[in-house]
Design an enzyme around this catalytic site. Structure first.
Site, PDB file in Angstrom:
ATOM      1  N   PRO A   2     -31.041   6.875  58.753  1.00  0.00           N
ATOM      2  CA  PRO A   2     -29.808   6.154  59.087  1.00  0.00           C
ATOM      3  C   PRO A   2     -30.147   4.809  59.719  1.00  0.00           C
ATOM      4  O   PRO A   2     -30.403   4.717  60.908  1.00  0.00           O
ATOM      5  CB  PRO A   2     -29.118   7.088  60.080  1.00  0.00           C
ATOM      6  CG  PRO A   2     -30.214   7.885  60.683  1.00  0.00           C
ATOM      7  CD  PRO A   2     -31.280   8.011  59.658  1.00  0.00           C
ATOM      8  N   CYS A   3     -30.179   3.759  58.919  1.00  0.00           N
ATOM      9  CA  CYS A   3     -30.697   2.460  59.350  1.00  0.00           C
ATOM     10  C   CYS A   3     -29.649   1.359  59.154  1.00  0.00           C
ATOM     11  O   CYS A   3     -28.559   1.604  58.670  1.00  0.00           O
ATOM     12  CB  CYS A   3     -31.957   2.115  58.567  1.00  0.00           C
ATOM     13  SG  CYS A   3     -33.169   3.461  58.480  1.00  0.00           S
ATOM     14  N   THR A   4     -30.007   0.136  59.524  1.00  0.00           N
ATOM     15  CA  THR A   4     -29.181  -1.041  59.284  1.00  0.00           C
ATOM     16  C   THR A   4     -30.087  -2.168  58.813  1.00  0.00           C
ATOM     17  O   THR A   4     -31.147  -2.394  59.409  1.00  0.00           O
ATOM     18  CB  THR A   4     -28.434  -1.478  60.554  1.00  0.00           C
ATOM     19  OG1 THR A   4     -27.729  -0.365  61.107  1.00  0.00           O
ATOM     20  CG2 THR A   4     -27.454  -2.592  60.236  1.00  0.00           C
TER      21      THR A   4
END
Length: 482
Positions: A2-4
């Site tokens: 779960p990254c940006t």
């Protein structure tokens, strides 16, 4: 993961660099120790075997050297994550993205638990980065691997060289699309299928700005995936998700980042806003209102909705709205890497560990044979010998004493980032005048000086936030014994 992710074209950056940056976040309740390292050609495997899916892949016999940020503890595979190779090509992998039932019904992702092959985030950098000499080549190589071996997860992957930035998204188990980031624009990616308008004719023809699987048109027609009515083919409508959960976890991050970089382009707040945190049509790319710096990227990847009612640290507004959305800078960020391919100077990989709200990022020249021990050493146990564990400790302590430690963190970040720029500016000049063969030693000298400075400043702020956190313990008492 779960990254940006943020991608920046060369005309949108302040110095003509292409830039790609990503928070690498563990799953809820998890934390993965990471380290910065350089992989030499002799260390690259000729026969690759993944841990998760048992994929077995023969690799070319001419790998290039590359940097990466792998897991520091053995067990779940390499997870090389982010790096730059000897040809000056950068890769970040991956941004976990979303899909929908129609796509999965047409080309299901593989089941990794069956151990029958398929590639994923664990594998992609090792399989791709050592063998590509341009961002475009990266898209082509990874696309061919996805078509041949398949994947068990949906991912977005970035490639950059000094001229181009490309973003590739996997579609189901064996399909993919990729779009070139406009030179004058930036892209934000928050764990969601992001590419919106997509030119299939270009992707299946000249491939100037778009690429895709060779059978993509037939794939779309077979599954009746095209939901567009009049505006052309919208890939996000066709391949992406449209769930209520996106409005809590994904779209608010895109809203906040574009609100920061384009505050006057659209109305972002209030009942008449053009885009809201729960909008499904937030643009994939925009031309920023001012050129983007490394510090802009660090701020955005550290952000927790400052200046809005949704800031979990806020002492203003409606308390019920604080923390309503998933922040960009969360507690379980393992590292942040900013890959900067500069037009007239050596490439730099900026690295930060732990929660970005409380850490600093460090620039490392990548034309090196070894990395500073402070960044390259880490194991499973807490230690003040590694940058990773120092950053984790500072984050936990400063969070617990947020009101009294915030000014200490801000001073730490300003001082370290200022000194980092000073060191890079000085060594850039030295590298311009370096004799043939001296660049590696000069780059390593610069990296060691940076690491030494960061280690000292990090030690100081750890001492300070430990004191502040101790002062706000629940069992504190004002009266002394004397």
């Amino acid at each position: 993961m779960p990254c940006t992710t943020i991608l920046v074209g060369k005309k949108a950056s302040y110095d003509g660099s292409t830039m790609m940056a990503r928070n690498d976040d563990s799953g809820a309740g998890g934390y993965t120790p990471k380290k910065f390292t350089v992989v030499k050609p002799k260390e690259q495997p000729g026969k690759y075997k993944s841990v998760i899916s048992n994929a077995k892949i023969d690799l070319p016999d001419d790998p290039m050297q590359y940097t990466c940020v792998p897991n520091a503890v053995e067990g779940e595979g390499i997870w090389a994550a982010s790096g730059i190779n000897a040809a000056g090509v950068a890769m970040t992998a991956t941004e976990t993205i979303t899909s929908n039932e129609r796509v999965q019904g047409l080309d299901p992702c593989l089941d990794a638990s069956l151990k029958k092959g398929g590639i994923g985030e664990e594998d992609l950098v090792v399989l791709t980065l050592p063998y590509i000499k341009s961002a475009r080549e990266g898209v082509v190589r990874l696309g061919s691997l996805l078509e041949k071996y398949g994947t068990y997860e949906m991912n977005g992957i970035g490639f950059a060289d000094k001229d181009e930035v490309w973003w590739l998204e996997t579609i189901g188990g064996h399909h993919w699309i990729a779009r070139r980031v406009p030179d004058e624009a930036y892209v934000v990616m928050p764990n969601q299928m992001g590419i919106d308008m997509f030119d299939l004719d270009d992707a299946l023809g000249a491939q100037k700005e778009h690429m895709c699987s060779s059978d993509m048109r037939e794939f779309i027609e077979k599954g009746h995936l095209d939901l567009s009515i009049s505006e052309g083919f919208n890939a996000r409508y066709a391949f992406g998700s449209h769930e209520d959960a996106d409005h809590v976890y994904n779209t608010p991050r895109a809203w906040y980042m574009e609100r920061y970089l384009n505050p006057h382009t659209y109305y972002w707040d209030g009942p008449t806003a053009d885009y809201r945190p729960d909008s499904n049509d937030i643009p994939w790319s925009l031309i920023p209102e001012k050129k983007i710096t490394e510090e802009d990227i660090k701020y955005l990847l550290s952000s927790h909705f400052q200046g809005t009612p949704y800031d979990p640290y806020a002492s203003y507004g409606d308390p019920s709205m604080r923390g309503a959305f998933r922040s960009i800078g969360v507690n379980r960020t393992d590292f942040m890497s900013l890959l900067q391919i500069r037009p007239d100077a050596p490439a730099i990989q900026w690295v930060a560990f732990g929660s970005n709200v409380f850490n600093v990022m460090v620039p490392m020249y990548v034309n090196i044979n070894e990395v500073p021990k402070f960044l390259g050493t880490c194991d499973a146990d807490v230690s003040t010998d590694s940058f990773y564990w120092n950053s984790r400790l500072i984050g936990a302590l400063a969070n617990a004493s947020y009101k009294t430690s915030l000014n200490l963190i801000e001073r730490y970040q300003l001082k370290v980032h200022g000194k980092c720029h000073e060191i890079i500016n000085r060594y850039d000049e030295e590298l311009k005048n370096a004799k043939a063969g001296a660049a590696v030693k000069i780059s390593e000298k610069a990296n060691n000086e940076t690491a030494k400075m960061v280690q000292e400043e990090t030690r100081k702020v750890l001492n300070q936030v430990l004191k502040e956190a101790s002062n706000v313990m629940k069992n504190s008492y004002a009266r002394s014994d004397a």
